[in-house]
Design an enzyme around this catalytic site. Sequence first.
Site, PDB file in Angstrom:
ATOM      1  N   LYS A 140      33.352  59.678   2.901  1.00 28.27           N
ATOM      2  CA  LYS A 140      33.187  59.055   1.580  1.00 28.27           C
ATOM      3  C   LYS A 140      33.633  60.028   0.494  1.00 28.27           C
ATOM      4  O   LYS A 140      33.351  61.229   0.565  1.00 28.27           O
ATOM      5  CB  LYS A 140      31.720  58.657   1.385  1.00 28.27           C
ATOM      6  CG  LYS A 140      31.449  57.824   0.138  1.00 28.27           C
ATOM      7  CD  LYS A 140      29.967  57.428   0.056  1.00 28.27           C
ATOM      8  CE  LYS A 140      29.672  56.568  -1.166  1.00 28.27           C
ATOM      9  NZ  LYS A 140      28.225  56.253  -1.295  1.00 28.27           N
TER      10      LYS A 140
ATOM     11  N   SER B 238      27.292  51.439  -2.583  1.00 29.30           N
ATOM     12  CA  SER B 238      28.534  51.984  -3.096  1.00 29.30           C
ATOM     13  C   SER B 238      29.521  52.372  -2.006  1.00 29.30           C
ATOM     14  O   SER B 238      30.712  52.484  -2.267  1.00 29.30           O
ATOM     15  CB  SER B 238      28.227  53.208  -3.960  1.00 29.30           C
ATOM     16  OG  SER B 238      27.697  54.256  -3.153  1.00 29.30           O
TER      17      SER B 238
ATOM     18  N   SER C  60      23.217  52.651  -0.354  1.00 24.03           N
ATOM     19  CA  SER C  60      24.684  52.669  -0.258  1.00 24.03           C
ATOM     20  C   SER C  60      25.264  52.904   1.127  1.00 24.03           C
ATOM     21  O   SER C  60      26.474  52.773   1.320  1.00 24.03           O
ATOM     22  CB  SER C  60      25.259  53.705  -1.208  1.00 24.03           C
ATOM     23  OG  SER C  60      25.174  53.218  -2.516  1.00 24.03           O
TER      24      SER C  60
HETATM   25  N1  GLN Z   1      23.372  50.027  -5.275  1.00 24.18           N
HETATM   26  C1  GLN Z   1      22.455  51.052  -5.668  1.00 24.18           C
HETATM   27  C2  GLN Z   1      22.805  51.529  -7.045  1.00 24.18           C
HETATM   28  O1  GLN Z   1      23.650  50.950  -7.630  1.00 24.18           O
HETATM   29  C3  GLN Z   1      22.457  52.163  -4.666  1.00 24.18           C
HETATM   30  C4  GLN Z   1      23.532  53.142  -4.858  1.00 24.18           C
HETATM   31  C5  GLN Z   1      23.535  54.238  -3.843  1.00 24.18           C
HETATM   32  O2  GLN Z   1      22.789  54.213  -2.869  1.00 24.18           O
HETATM   33  N2  GLN Z   1      24.355  55.231  -4.100  1.00 24.18           N
HETATM   34  O3  GLN Z   1      22.264  52.450  -7.552  1.00 24.18           O
END
Ligand code: GLN
Length: 515
Positions: A80, A155, A179
């Site tokens: 990532k 994400s 994410s």
């Molecule tokens: N979707 C969540 C957010 O927008 C989690 C993001 C993540 O785990 N990096 O914060």
Amino acid sequence: MTDLTRLSASALADLLTAGEVSSVEATRAHLDRIESVDADVHAFLHVAAENAIRTAAEIDGRRAAGDPLGALAGVPVAIKDVLATHDMPSTSGSRILEGWIPPYDATVVRKLREADLVPLGKTNMDEFAMGSSTEHSAYGPTRNPWDLERIPGGSGGGSAAAVSAFEAPFALGSDTGGSIRQPAAVTGSVGVKPTYGGVSRYGAIALASSLDQVGPVSRTVLDAGLLHDVIAGHDPFDSTSLTDTWPSMADAARAGLRDDALRGVRVGVVRELNGEGFQAGVKQRFDEALALLQGAGAEIVEVAAPSFEYAVAAYYLILPAEASSNLARFDSVRFGLRVNPEEGPVTVERVMAATRDAGFGTEVKRRIILGTYALSAGYYDAYYGSAQKVRTLIQRDFSAAFEKVDVLVSPSAPTTAFRFGEKLADPMAMYLNDITTIPANLAGVPGMGLPIGLAPEDGLPVGMQLMAPARADARLYTIGAALERLLEQQWGGPLLSQAPDLSATEMFASEEGAV
Ligand code: GLN
């Protein structure tokens, strides 16, 4: 010949060890797959083709010379873009870091290299890991391999899509509020958020430091365990890193293959994470998976976690507060982009403002504003202080629940993959997607998402989340692997083998060309 991209990392490692396949062949197969499908999927922001082949050739040479190699030596892996890599750009999905090549590797990346894995490239993500759909990436969204008109989650949509489109056998992700687990759910892959502190955060571009964890994304529970074993362990460069010695997660997954693995396991269904707002097909597959667990000797009980209701609200104060502070380092001086104001004097403050205005996207700005507001004098106790209290209550709910059960379960996400644009205009709708995954981050406990079938109404993957007490990550692997085995017996193989073959049109074209 077998298509090497269809093999699990563990099967590929066996062939490599037996000398039946070279790392160059395995790496080349995945690079070819990326070449043929990634124009559609857009899982990668950067493909390191030349470096990957060079690394693979080096590993093949060392194997031929009889040098000792890691168990996964020669297996390709995707990374990532939130992770610092000294030989590839690391943008965290943001314009503000466009083209930035860090002077060092994240600890987890260093460990991948030391284990002789072959980095294929960097995967797409929502900007600074803020989002649940990868639509917030400054470089355009990733598409879900099951349906290219739908989101791959976020994400870490890039890592999940790379794995589920057979562009990489496994990948690293990061999970601050879901994410890793939510993209795994909507792409039919496996994803694990380790216990907080179990895996180093050094070199992971920070979103919310008290919540962030790096973890594996894969197509099988065993593969996640193998990758988890590579990256886990104490790191003196991360002040929140635990000093524990971890059991092998791969061995824990193998223990799940025993017939009695689920006998007597107490599984708690979290009442608050399985009700209103959950798609009917998600609930159906979830209930069927519970029945399978029960059939194999597990005891299913309902567990209440009343504070979970406030998890999303607390998260969206704590995360923006920490993020606004972490993102202050993007000041136009130390990293990446610098933009001069269009008119007027060129002062430090004005350059900083122009750079941050041009370099950050809407969602990032929204959260910086929210975070600085929540932390401002006079509001701190009311907002940030209250959110921290809620966090404590959530931790207590977990502790109370784990006195009664071994693992907690819920659907990994309330719905299957949604269409592009569906939730983009409504931040609250996007935030609510993580209702099931956020509690584990707030409490620091480990969570695993794994596929449990396709929703009858849309034919898209559904995931189940397992959560265990802090430090009991191995338990997730044993139970996860046991459930995976039961499901695959029903499906007659891995769920992902039912995914559309994205290269079918190209293959047809080249066959025609050959005639
Ligand atoms: N979707 C969540 C957010 O927008 C989690 C993001 C993540 O785990 N990096 O914060």
